[in-house]
Design a protein around this motif. Sequence first.
Motif, PDB file in Angstrom:
ATOM      1  N   VAL A  73       0.829  -1.205   0.000  1.00  0.00           N
ATOM      2  CA  VAL A  73       0.000   0.000   0.000  1.00  0.00           C
ATOM      3  C   VAL A  73       0.866   1.259   0.000  1.00  0.00           C
ATOM      4  O   VAL A  73       0.534   2.245  -0.660  1.00  0.00           O
ATOM      5  CB  VAL A  73      -0.946  -0.003   1.233  1.00  0.00           C
ATOM      6  N   LEU A  74       1.977   1.215   0.711  1.00  0.00           N
ATOM      7  CA  LEU A  74       2.867   2.374   0.780  1.00  0.00           C
ATOM      8  C   LEU A  74       3.769   2.486  -0.444  1.00  0.00           C
ATOM      9  O   LEU A  74       4.545   3.433  -0.551  1.00  0.00           O
ATOM     10  CB  LEU A  74       3.733   2.283   2.045  1.00  0.00           C
ATOM     11  N   SER A  75       3.681   1.517  -1.352  1.00  0.00           N
ATOM     12  CA  SER A  75       4.526   1.448  -2.551  1.00  0.00           C
ATOM     13  C   SER A  75       6.010   1.336  -2.207  1.00  0.00           C
ATOM     14  O   SER A  75       6.868   1.817  -2.939  1.00  0.00           O
ATOM     15  CB  SER A  75       4.290   2.659  -3.466  1.00  0.00           C
ATOM     16  N   TRP A  76       6.306   0.719  -1.075  1.00  0.00           N
ATOM     17  CA  TRP A  76       7.692   0.455  -0.694  1.00  0.00           C
ATOM     18  C   TRP A  76       8.219  -0.753  -1.448  1.00  0.00           C
ATOM     19  O   TRP A  76       9.425  -0.935  -1.557  1.00  0.00           O
ATOM     20  CB  TRP A  76       7.806   0.241   0.804  1.00  0.00           C
ATOM     21  N   VAL A  77       7.315  -1.589  -1.949  1.00  0.00           N
ATOM     22  CA  VAL A  77       7.662  -2.723  -2.811  1.00  0.00           C
ATOM     23  C   VAL A  77       6.679  -2.709  -3.968  1.00  0.00           C
ATOM     24  O   VAL A  77       5.619  -2.087  -3.884  1.00  0.00           O
ATOM     25  CB  VAL A  77       7.600  -4.079  -2.058  1.00  0.00           C
ATOM     26  N   GLU A  78       7.025  -3.418  -5.038  1.00  0.00           N
ATOM     27  CA  GLU A  78       6.157  -3.421  -6.211  1.00  0.00           C
ATOM     28  C   GLU A  78       5.063  -4.476  -6.154  1.00  0.00           C
ATOM     29  O   GLU A  78       4.004  -4.309  -6.757  1.00  0.00           O
ATOM     30  CB  GLU A  78       6.994  -3.622  -7.472  1.00  0.00           C
ATOM     31  N   ASN A  79       5.318  -5.584  -5.450  1.00  0.00           N
ATOM     32  CA  ASN A  79       4.328  -6.658  -5.418  1.00  0.00           C
ATOM     33  C   ASN A  79       4.461  -7.479  -4.135  1.00  0.00           C
ATOM     34  O   ASN A  79       5.383  -7.271  -3.339  1.00  0.00           O
ATOM     35  CB  ASN A  79       4.459  -7.546  -6.659  1.00  0.00           C
ATOM     36  N   GLY A  80       3.544  -8.411  -3.974  1.00  0.00           N
ATOM     37  CA  GLY A  80       3.526  -9.246  -2.774  1.00  0.00           C
ATOM     38  C   GLY A  80       4.748 -10.120  -2.618  1.00  0.00           C
ATOM     39  O   GLY A  80       5.209 -10.360  -1.501  1.00  0.00           O
ATOM     40  N   GLY A  81       5.292 -10.587  -3.728  1.00  0.00           N
ATOM     41  CA  GLY A  81       6.487 -11.418  -3.676  1.00  0.00           C
ATOM     42  C   GLY A  81       7.672 -10.660  -3.105  1.00  0.00           C
ATOM     43  O   GLY A  81       8.435 -11.184  -2.296  1.00  0.00           O
ATOM     44  N   GLN A  82       7.821  -9.411  -3.522  1.00  0.00           N
ATOM     45  CA  GLN A  82       8.904  -8.585  -2.995  1.00  0.00           C
ATOM     46  C   GLN A  82       8.681  -8.296  -1.506  1.00  0.00           C
ATOM     47  O   GLN A  82       9.630  -8.260  -0.730  1.00  0.00           O
ATOM     48  CB  GLN A  82       9.006  -7.268  -3.756  1.00  0.00           C
ATOM     49  N   GLN A 139       7.089 -10.205   0.681  1.00  0.00           N
ATOM     50  CA  GLN A 139       7.393 -11.427   1.428  1.00  0.00           C
ATOM     51  C   GLN A 139       8.893 -11.651   1.521  1.00  0.00           C
ATOM     52  O   GLN A 139       9.407 -12.021   2.576  1.00  0.00           O
ATOM     53  CB  GLN A 139       6.708 -12.625   0.785  1.00  0.00           C
ATOM     54  N   ALA A 140       9.608 -11.405   0.431  1.00  0.00           N
ATOM     55  CA  ALA A 140      11.059 -11.595   0.424  1.00  0.00           C
ATOM     56  C   ALA A 140      11.732 -10.627   1.392  1.00  0.00           C
ATOM     57  O   ALA A 140      12.669 -11.006   2.113  1.00  0.00           O
ATOM     58  CB  ALA A 140      11.603 -11.409  -0.986  1.00  0.00           C
ATOM     59  N   ALA A 141      11.275  -9.383   1.445  1.00  0.00           N
ATOM     60  CA  ALA A 141      11.863  -8.384   2.345  1.00  0.00           C
ATOM     61  C   ALA A 141      11.657  -8.778   3.804  1.00  0.00           C
ATOM     62  O   ALA A 141      12.579  -8.686   4.619  1.00  0.00           O
ATOM     63  CB  ALA A 141      11.250  -7.015   2.076  1.00  0.00           C
ATOM     64  N   VAL A 142      10.458  -9.245   4.129  1.00  0.00           N
ATOM     65  CA  VAL A 142      10.171  -9.656   5.507  1.00  0.00           C
ATOM     66  C   VAL A 142      10.983 -10.897   5.865  1.00  0.00           C
ATOM     67  O   VAL A 142      11.609 -10.962   6.930  1.00  0.00           O
ATOM     68  CB  VAL A 142       8.654  -9.901   5.699  1.00  0.00           C
ATOM     69  N   GLN A 150      11.986  -3.823  16.205  1.00  0.00           N
ATOM     70  CA  GLN A 150      12.341  -5.232  16.251  1.00  0.00           C
ATOM     71  C   GLN A 150      12.141  -5.870  14.876  1.00  0.00           C
ATOM     72  O   GLN A 150      11.104  -5.663  14.248  1.00  0.00           O
ATOM     73  CB  GLN A 150      11.451  -5.988  17.253  1.00  0.00           C
ATOM     74  N   VAL A 151      13.117  -6.657  14.449  1.00  0.00           N
ATOM     75  CA  VAL A 151      12.948  -7.414  13.212  1.00  0.00           C
ATOM     76  C   VAL A 151      11.906  -8.488  13.472  1.00  0.00           C
ATOM     77  O   VAL A 151      11.947  -9.176  14.489  1.00  0.00           O
ATOM     78  CB  VAL A 151      14.278  -8.054  12.756  1.00  0.00           C
ATOM     79  N   ASP A 152      10.957  -8.606  12.567  1.00  0.00           N
ATOM     80  CA  ASP A 152       9.922  -9.633  12.697  1.00  0.00           C
ATOM     81  C   ASP A 152       9.797 -10.350  11.363  1.00  0.00           C
ATOM     82  O   ASP A 152       9.648  -9.706  10.336  1.00  0.00           O
ATOM     83  CB  ASP A 152       8.584  -9.020  13.105  1.00  0.00           C
ATOM     84  N   TYR A 153       9.902 -11.661  11.383  1.00  0.00           N
ATOM     85  CA  TYR A 153       9.904 -12.456  10.148  1.00  0.00           C
ATOM     86  C   TYR A 153       8.513 -12.948   9.748  1.00  0.00           C
ATOM     87  O   TYR A 153       8.384 -13.685   8.779  1.00  0.00           O
ATOM     88  CB  TYR A 153      10.847 -13.648  10.310  1.00  0.00           C
ATOM     89  N   ARG A 154       7.479 -12.538  10.475  1.00  0.00           N
ATOM     90  CA  ARG A 154       6.117 -12.995  10.162  1.00  0.00           C
ATOM     91  C   ARG A 154       5.519 -12.127   9.061  1.00  0.00           C
ATOM     92  O   ARG A 154       5.304 -10.931   9.253  1.00  0.00           O
ATOM     93  CB  ARG A 154       5.232 -12.932  11.402  1.00  0.00           C
ATOM     94  N   LYS A 155       5.247 -12.743   7.921  1.00  0.00           N
ATOM     95  CA  LYS A 155       4.693 -12.008   6.782  1.00  0.00           C
ATOM     96  C   LYS A 155       3.276 -11.522   7.065  1.00  0.00           C
ATOM     97  O   LYS A 155       2.845 -10.503   6.569  1.00  0.00           O
ATOM     98  CB  LYS A 155       4.708 -12.894   5.537  1.00  0.00           C
ATOM     99  N   ARG A 156       2.555 -12.251   7.856  1.00  0.00           N
ATOM    100  CA  ARG A 156       1.161 -11.917   8.154  1.00  0.00           C
ATOM    101  C   ARG A 156       1.027 -11.169   9.482  1.00  0.00           C
ATOM    102  O   ARG A 156      -0.055 -11.098  10.046  1.00  0.00           O
ATOM    103  CB  ARG A 156       0.314 -13.186   8.199  1.00  0.00           C
TER     104      ARG A 156
END
Length: 68
Positions: free
Chosen positions: A19-28, A30-33, A43-49
């Motif tokens: 939504v913030l346009s920090w990534v182009e799509n959901g795959g990106q 998920q990869a960033a998280v 805190q780093v959090d690895y939970r995509k959801r």
Amino acid sequence: MAEYKISGEYIQLIQLLKVLSWVENGGQAQAAVTAGLVTCNGQVDYRKRLKVRPGDVVEFEGKQVRLT
């Protein structure tokens, strides 16, 4: 620091990144998280959801946003 108003009780972390346009799509998003590039409240959090709520601060690649 930017602010973003969510319309409900929470928004999922990967949806927020899109939504913030920090990534182009959901795959990106998920990869960033998964790579640990996103922090929530310092805190780093690895939970995509991860459910981020008003008052939370999310940071990615030097950009910060506080949810309201």
